[in-house]
Design a protein around this motif. Sequence first.
Motif, PDB file in Angstrom:
ATOM      1  N   ILE A  69       0.852  -1.186   0.000  1.00 59.93           N
ATOM      2  CA  ILE A  69       0.000   0.000   0.000  1.00 59.93           C
ATOM      3  C   ILE A  69       0.893   1.243   0.000  1.00 59.93           C
ATOM      4  O   ILE A  69       1.365   1.679   1.049  1.00 59.93           O
ATOM      5  CB  ILE A  69      -0.931   0.006   1.234  1.00 59.93           C
ATOM      6  CG1 ILE A  69      -1.666  -1.330   1.367  1.00 59.93           C
ATOM      7  CG2 ILE A  69      -1.906   1.186   1.165  1.00 59.93           C
ATOM      8  CD1 ILE A  69      -2.182  -1.616   2.754  1.00 59.93           C
ATOM      9  N   VAL A 111       1.556   5.170  -0.080  1.00 59.45           N
ATOM     10  CA  VAL A 111       0.804   6.373   0.276  1.00 59.45           C
ATOM     11  C   VAL A 111       1.695   7.605   0.127  1.00 59.45           C
ATOM     12  O   VAL A 111       2.920   7.507   0.116  1.00 59.45           O
ATOM     13  CB  VAL A 111       0.252   6.302   1.724  1.00 59.45           C
ATOM     14  CG1 VAL A 111      -0.729   5.161   1.887  1.00 59.45           C
ATOM     15  CG2 VAL A 111       1.368   6.207   2.750  1.00 59.45           C
ATOM     16  N   ASP A 136      -5.935  11.950   2.007  1.00 56.17           N
ATOM     17  CA  ASP A 136      -5.886  10.841   1.048  1.00 56.17           C
ATOM     18  C   ASP A 136      -5.217   9.612   1.649  1.00 56.17           C
ATOM     19  O   ASP A 136      -5.640   8.486   1.404  1.00 56.17           O
ATOM     20  CB  ASP A 136      -5.140  11.258  -0.226  1.00 56.17           C
ATOM     21  CG  ASP A 136      -5.921  12.251  -1.072  1.00 56.17           C
ATOM     22  OD1 ASP A 136      -7.106  12.509  -0.772  1.00 56.17           O
ATOM     23  OD2 ASP A 136      -5.341  12.774  -2.040  1.00 56.17           O
ATOM     24  N   THR A 137      -4.171   9.843   2.437  1.00 55.50           N
ATOM     25  CA  THR A 137      -3.475   8.739   3.086  1.00 55.50           C
ATOM     26  C   THR A 137      -4.415   7.998   4.030  1.00 55.50           C
ATOM     27  O   THR A 137      -4.497   6.767   4.002  1.00 55.50           O
ATOM     28  CB  THR A 137      -2.236   9.245   3.844  1.00 55.50           C
ATOM     29  OG1 THR A 137      -1.308   9.783   2.905  1.00 55.50           O
ATOM     30  CG2 THR A 137      -1.561   8.137   4.640  1.00 55.50           C
ATOM     31  N   HIS A 196      -7.716   7.957   3.988  1.00 51.38           N
ATOM     32  CA  HIS A 196      -8.760   7.311   3.189  1.00 51.38           C
ATOM     33  C   HIS A 196      -8.246   5.987   2.617  1.00 51.38           C
ATOM     34  O   HIS A 196      -8.931   4.958   2.696  1.00 51.38           O
ATOM     35  CB  HIS A 196      -9.215   8.245   2.072  1.00 51.38           C
ATOM     36  CG  HIS A 196     -10.173   7.618   1.113  1.00 51.38           C
ATOM     37  ND1 HIS A 196     -11.496   7.377   1.423  1.00 51.38           N
ATOM     38  CD2 HIS A 196      -9.991   7.155  -0.146  1.00 51.38           C
ATOM     39  CE1 HIS A 196     -12.082   6.807   0.396  1.00 51.38           C
ATOM     40  NE2 HIS A 196     -11.202   6.653  -0.571  1.00 51.38           N
ATOM     41  N   LEU A 197      -7.055   6.010   2.051  1.00 45.63           N
ATOM     42  CA  LEU A 197      -6.485   4.805   1.436  1.00 45.63           C
ATOM     43  C   LEU A 197      -6.189   3.735   2.486  1.00 45.63           C
ATOM     44  O   LEU A 197      -6.508   2.560   2.287  1.00 45.63           O
ATOM     45  CB  LEU A 197      -5.220   5.163   0.658  1.00 45.63           C
ATOM     46  CG  LEU A 197      -4.532   4.021  -0.083  1.00 45.63           C
ATOM     47  CD1 LEU A 197      -5.467   3.401  -1.108  1.00 45.63           C
ATOM     48  CD2 LEU A 197      -3.276   4.528  -0.769  1.00 45.63           C
ATOM     49  N   GLY A 209      -3.740   4.695  -4.408  1.00 44.17           N
ATOM     50  CA  GLY A 209      -4.738   5.748  -4.545  1.00 44.17           C
ATOM     51  C   GLY A 209      -4.504   6.557  -5.800  1.00 44.17           C
ATOM     52  O   GLY A 209      -3.391   6.646  -6.310  1.00 44.17           O
ATOM     53  N   LEU A 265      -7.821   2.965  -5.932  1.00 45.55           N
ATOM     54  CA  LEU A 265      -8.918   3.529  -5.152  1.00 45.55           C
ATOM     55  C   LEU A 265      -8.955   5.041  -5.333  1.00 45.55           C
ATOM     56  O   LEU A 265      -7.921   5.685  -5.401  1.00 45.55           O
ATOM     57  CB  LEU A 265      -8.739   3.207  -3.671  1.00 45.55           C
ATOM     58  CG  LEU A 265      -8.732   1.740  -3.281  1.00 45.55           C
ATOM     59  CD1 LEU A 265      -8.509   1.598  -1.792  1.00 45.55           C
ATOM     60  CD2 LEU A 265     -10.023   1.082  -3.676  1.00 45.55           C
ATOM     61  N   ARG A 266     -10.137   5.562  -5.389  1.00 45.31           N
ATOM     62  CA  ARG A 266     -10.329   7.025  -5.447  1.00 45.31           C
ATOM     63  C   ARG A 266     -10.854   7.497  -4.126  1.00 45.31           C
ATOM     64  O   ARG A 266     -11.510   6.838  -3.407  1.00 45.31           O
ATOM     65  CB  ARG A 266     -11.318   7.379  -6.546  1.00 45.31           C
ATOM     66  CG  ARG A 266     -10.711   7.153  -7.891  1.00 45.31           C
ATOM     67  CD  ARG A 266     -11.517   7.924  -8.912  1.00 45.31           C
ATOM     68  NE  ARG A 266     -10.970   7.671 -10.200  1.00 45.31           N
ATOM     69  CZ  ARG A 266     -10.073   8.450 -10.795  1.00 45.31           C
ATOM     70  NH1 ARG A 266      -9.631   9.514 -10.205  1.00 45.31           N
ATOM     71  NH2 ARG A 266      -9.620   8.158 -11.971  1.00 45.31           N
TER      72      ARG A 266
END
Length: 138
Positions: free
Chosen positions: A7, A9, A16-17, A19-20, A108, A137-138
């Motif tokens: 993953i 980030v 955003d981090t 969320h992901l 992301g 992922l958005r």
Amino acid sequence: MFKKVLIPVDTSVSDDTQHLLQAAKYLTENWSCERHVITVIPDFGMPIVGSFFDDNFEAENRKSVETALAEAIVSSGIEAEQSVLSGKVYDCVIAHASRLDADLIIIGAHQPELREYLLGSNAARVVRHSNRSVLVLR
């Protein structure tokens, strides 16, 4: 299903981090898998660029990014190994996925804005050039 999940980030964009990481936690919580969260510090590219920074800039920056990554992981509640790499984001992600023998990369992508359309350039390059499965992922 997947045994090793990578993953990547960008800790400079904390929303955003989070969320992901939260999405990755939710997606993988019922899998018996290793999770590896990484972030990449861009390198200077050319030695002349590095000469404009203090001698200890890289070390201080790395320490700051390591702290930010650790805090993001803790606040998201995901259990994962963490690494801070240095270089071009897409190259580091693809190379690290190969080193880990990751089955899946969860990455992301920025929402479409004036500066980007569809996928961010790093996410797009990872999708195009990685021989691993990639979930965007958005």
